[in-house]
Design a protein around this motif. Structure first.
Motif, mmCIF file in Angstrom:
data_model
loop_
_atom_site.group_PDB
_atom_site.id
_atom_site.type_symbol
_atom_site.label_atom_id
_atom_site.label_comp_id
_atom_site.label_asym_id
_atom_site.label_seq_id
_atom_site.Cartn_x
_atom_site.Cartn_y
_atom_site.Cartn_z
ATOM 1 N N LYS A 210 0.837 -1.208 0.000
ATOM 2 C CA LYS A 210 0.000 0.000 0.000
ATOM 3 C C LYS A 210 0.872 1.258 0.000
ATOM 4 C CE LYS A 210 -4.006 -2.029 2.204
ATOM 5 N NZ LYS A 210 -4.810 -2.154 3.423
ATOM 6 N N ALA A 211 1.947 1.227 0.781
ATOM 7 C CA ALA A 211 2.820 2.403 0.861
ATOM 8 C C ALA A 211 3.537 2.650 -0.461
ATOM 9 C CB ALA A 211 3.839 2.209 1.987
ATOM 10 N N VAL A 212 4.028 1.596 -1.082
ATOM 11 C CA VAL A 212 4.762 1.743 -2.336
ATOM 12 C C VAL A 212 3.818 2.163 -3.466
ATOM 13 C CG1 VAL A 212 6.077 0.445 -4.065
ATOM 14 C CG2 VAL A 212 6.610 0.194 -1.670
ATOM 15 N N ALA B 231 5.168 7.679 -2.489
ATOM 16 C CA ALA B 231 6.276 6.803 -2.855
ATOM 17 C C ALA B 231 6.786 7.137 -4.255
ATOM 18 C CB ALA B 231 5.840 5.344 -2.785
ATOM 19 N N PHE B 232 5.865 7.423 -5.167
ATOM 20 C CA PHE B 232 6.277 7.789 -6.523
ATOM 21 C C PHE B 232 7.067 9.093 -6.514
ATOM 22 C CE2 PHE B 232 5.548 10.184 -10.441
ATOM 23 C CZ PHE B 232 6.133 9.316 -11.347
ATOM 24 N N ILE B 233 6.591 10.077 -5.769
ATOM 25 C CA ILE B 233 7.291 11.365 -5.691
ATOM 26 C C ILE B 233 8.672 11.183 -5.064
ATOM 27 C CG2 ILE B 233 7.245 13.629 -4.574
ATOM 28 C CD1 ILE B 233 4.147 13.543 -4.970
ATOM 29 N N SER B 234 8.762 10.335 -4.047
ATOM 30 C CA SER B 234 10.058 10.061 -3.420
ATOM 31 C C SER B 234 11.020 9.415 -4.408
ATOM 32 C CB SER B 234 9.887 9.148 -2.210
ATOM 33 O OG SER B 234 9.070 9.751 -1.249
ATOM 34 N N ALA B 235 10.543 8.407 -5.148
ATOM 35 C CA ALA B 235 11.401 7.725 -6.124
ATOM 36 C C ALA B 235 11.840 8.689 -7.222
ATOM 37 C CB ALA B 235 10.661 6.530 -6.718
ATOM 38 N N LEU B 236 10.917 9.512 -7.689
ATOM 39 C CA LEU B 236 11.251 10.491 -8.716
ATOM 40 C C LEU B 236 12.282 11.494 -8.197
ATOM 41 C CD1 LEU B 236 10.653 11.514 -11.591
ATOM 42 C CD2 LEU B 236 8.862 12.950 -10.584
#
Length: 195
Positions: free
Chosen positions: A33-35, A40-45
């Motif tokens: 759920k967190a990923v 999570a997308f903004i963090s990875a980007l």
């Protein structure tokens, strides 16, 4: 006395295994759920942008490339297992819900309850049956010819009978309208294949 101690040890081992399994299920569900969140997308980007900005400071070296390659490979490898675990649980829950719907309906075939354990050939046979039903329904000119209001009311009464004892329940007979009687051969076919 020794037998009691052995049983207690077995119970403790089972309890620890169950708690470890429960922990992993909870962790996999929460991690999935967190990923899957927008954070999570903004963090990875952001990490990828930061890595790209740092490129000129490291002269776009192999070490600089190795950092992102190694990090993404490890994260992807671990996420495959977490996502698969949560998908297995979700798939099982959906199957159980569908099984309940099939089992609770008086007019559905109970063979479909455990269809996932059938062989592929058995599933193809069931699929051909439903394709035949679909072909028969496509021959009708309108939607109203396949069912009547009387049948819908009778189905409702079957599912919500008046407060009678189960032994007093009368067998129901389908009321056919002229439009439905055109489809009579299909209903005979349905009775043969259902349990």
């Amino acid at each position: 006395m020794k037998l009691l101690e052995v049983n207690l040890k077995k119970k403790n081992v089972m309890k620890h295994k169950k708690s470890g399994k429960q922990f992993f299920e909870n962790f996999a569900s929460k991690a999935s759920k967190a990923v899957g969140s927008s954070y999570a997308f903004i963090s990875a980007l952001s990490i990828v942008i930061l890595w790209a900005v740092c490129g000129p400071f490291f002269d776009f070296s192999e070490t600089w490339q190795l950092i992102i390659n190694t990090g993404t490979t490890i994260i992807t490898f671990l996420m495959v297992f977490l996502i698969q675990k949560s998908q297995n649980k979700d798939s099982l829950a959906i199957q159980l819900k569908l099984n309940e719907l099939v089992a609770s309906s008086n007019k559905s075939s109970n063979r479909l309850v455990d269809i996932e354990s059938m062989t592929e050939e058995e599933m193809i046979t069931v699929q051909k049956y439903y394709q035949k039903l679909s072909e028969l329904s496509e021959k009708e000119k309108t939607l109203q010819t396949s069912h009547s209001i009387e049948e819908a009311e009778e189905n409702h009464e079957d599912k919500n009978p008046p407060s009678r004892k189960p032994a007093e329940r009368k067998p129901t007979t389908a009321k056919k309208t002229t439009a439905v009687s055109k489809k009579e051969p299909a209903s005979k076919n349905t009775k043969k294949t259902r349990q």
